[in-house]
Design an enzyme around this catalytic site. Sequence first.
Site, short mmCIF file in Angstrom:
data_model
loop_
_atom_site.label_atom_id
_atom_site.label_comp_id
_atom_site.label_asym_id
_atom_site.label_seq_id
_atom_site.Cartn_x
_atom_site.Cartn_y
_atom_site.Cartn_z
N THR A 1 -34.51 -21.95 19.23
CA THR A 1 -34.93 -23.35 19.25
C THR A 1 -34.61 -24.01 17.92
OG1 THR A 1 -37.14 -23.15 18.26
CG2 THR A 1 -36.94 -22.61 20.61
N ASP A 2 -34.74 -25.33 17.90
CA ASP A 2 -34.74 -26.03 16.63
C ASP A 2 -36.20 -26.14 16.17
OD1 ASP A 2 -33.93 -27.47 14.40
OD2 ASP A 2 -32.60 -28.79 15.52
N TRP A 3 -36.39 -26.75 15.03
CA TRP A 3 -37.69 -26.81 14.33
C TRP A 3 -38.80 -27.38 15.22
CZ3 TRP A 3 -38.67 -25.21 9.29
CH2 TRP A 3 -39.85 -25.67 8.70
N LYS A 4 -39.79 -26.56 15.52
CA LYS A 4 -41.01 -26.96 16.25
C LYS A 4 -40.74 -27.46 17.67
CE LYS A 4 -44.25 -28.25 12.57
NZ LYS A 4 -45.12 -29.32 12.03
N ASP A 5 -39.57 -27.22 18.21
CA ASP A 5 -39.22 -27.93 19.44
C ASP A 5 -39.95 -27.44 20.68
OD1 ASP A 5 -37.70 -30.12 18.76
OD2 ASP A 5 -35.87 -28.95 18.53
#
Length: 752
Positions: A300-304
């Site tokens: 994932t990307d950041w906090k996604d």
Amino acid sequence: MRLKIALLLFLSFLTFGVRSQNTNSEIDKKVSELLSKMSTEEKIGQMTQITITSLEAKGKPGEFDLPKLNEAIQKYHVGSILNVPNPGAPTIKKWNEVITTISSEANKTRLKIPVLYGIDAIHGSSYTAGATLFPQQIGMAATFNTDIVKKGAEISAYETRASSIPWVFSPDLDLPRNPAWSRMWESFGEDAYLSSRMGEAMVKGFEGNDVGSKYNVASCMKHYIGYGSTTTGKDRTPSIIPERVLRQFDLTIYQAAIKAGAKSVMVSSGEINGTPVHASKYLITDVLKKELGFQGVVVTDWKDIIYLYTRHKVAENNREAVKLSVLAGIDMSMVPEDYSFYVDLLDLVNKGEVPMSRIDDAVTRILKMKFELNLFQTTVANLKDYPKFGSQEFIDASYDAAAESITLLKNNNAVLPLNKSEKVLLTGPTANSMKYLNGGWSYNWQGENSDTYAADKMTILEALQNKIGKENVLYTHGADLANFDDAEIAKTIEMAKGVSKIILCLGEKNYTETPGDISNLYITASQSKLALALSKLNIPIVLVLTEGRPRLISDFEENMSAVVQCYLPGNEGARALADILYGEVNPSGKLPYNYPRYPNSLEKYNRKYTESLGDDEQNNDAKYEKSYSPQFEFGTGLSYTTFAYSNLKIDKPEVSNSDDLKVSVEVKNTGKVSGKVSVLLYLSDKVASITPEVKALKRFEKINLASGESKTVSFTLNQKDLQFVNNDLKWISEKGTFKIQIEGLTQEFTLK
């Protein structure tokens, strides 16, 4: 004798192939054996990625809170860590200490599974002090030189591995459709074919022939998929993209990188047609993993995953968001600041809501990449193995990349190159700072510390002073990026009265992601006011742009004698610019996007015919405004010499649906100095059941010609080049006439 040598080479090739297969087979066996020994908790820990700053001691930036590190690895079995210790950009010695501490903790675990460390090394090992920083991707695209891109990635891999980091979140394969998007400069521009070739070169440079080598790293394609196509132009906002379009353009870029061997992919933070990509089983599992056969790690990307319920509102809570994303095909969660993913996924598995088969698939992919990277043998670099770190050889490669990327867009009356004996005024807000040359993701997230970490590098002012002497360079900043001062402008005008030329440096602040969002594509009012004031002096002005996206300059461009686009050229960019301005280097960059003239005229070069209504001769009446009128078109790039194209030939006037087509053209340097030029081949489908593009780039090659020298450049087009995606989502070609265009020459052929 020749036959014997050929036979030995053939047998050697076969042996290499068998050895490679055996290696893969051995890794698969090791992964299977290790997986069979793992508890559910250990498996879910492998899928969890935490940021290093959450493990730091309170009030002690850059120092581990060892109980926190112990908790992360021993209790939660964290499999991956990312990001940069505070305050940023450690030395390779400090990185060595950081990774050693993490590795030592991992070696205390039951199974001793190494931690996979990842970093945003997107234009060099940009989070290591003293590393070599290259132009950002948009500038690398402007080189139209895949060898330069591959070389840059090889050096980045070397210096990142010297930092004991084996995984980079690069290349960026986004296809931006709105030039206002804050991450356009992280992409390879607006063309899918150019992006595919550059992405492929970057992956090969990072991973080499053996990704487990101490000089290679695992790449991570991003951001799958459609992230660069937001309808608003703002970061992390919705996209509306028909699947036919997604497949014909965006997906082809990822296909090329997967074929090149990319080990991982990061998922887009956005949504397409109402579905967040992190929640799309169709895009992640059905298309990426099954259809494209991607065997690597999906992160994932950041906090996604958290954002699925806090922003996108497709889940009621974190637990539901975790279930949605993992079942969609996510293998690793960049959580990144807590253990909510671990806790909720463990509960979901224990209650049978997420099957163990999905967990095993994810962990198999993660473990395989760790084995491929040889992390079970070594996780910490021996610094003696990296004598070239920050070396002159690497600096020279960065300089060469910058020199080939910088693009001359306008040069009225041959105002460039300049004469060293002339006195010049250098002005503008971007003239004397490294952060405007490097942009974001440089030493820290937004890149605001470049002047500190790159203090030994030259700003544009310093490069010009070094080139022609301080006595010949008058300097004043003229205006700020956001604010203007009438007294400062008056001072600048007064200083200009004693010079022969003005070098005006305009551009943007350093930024990335949401902090880079803008509501106005025009260059800032303060800079426009400075340019207009100076244009009244009747002194030739050389406009130098350092910007991550095309900020509109149509209010004053006609008053500029020359326009030089530098993009974000990196630490050696100012030196390269100075050499170009004074003719020691002949510019050879070409625009990898259309530079728009107006904010409501954002057509791409490969537009549809209806995007040019009113442009033909029949409609040149004053009541029609030209629909297609970019300030500078994709592929624009001038030189200090001239090139003549002739003898455009094709090997046959008709092709069947199984034929290749060979194309050749002769290029001659008809000027007085040597120069490099990128030969661009465009193809047009004259009539098609899906409205065709006016033209589409299909091939390019960069060549170097001495004055008077000629070269025949050859290309081969294949059947895929003639195809498009129809409404049934199938790649097809249709009988009819096609046109090839190279520079001003054209040839037509027929598909039978």
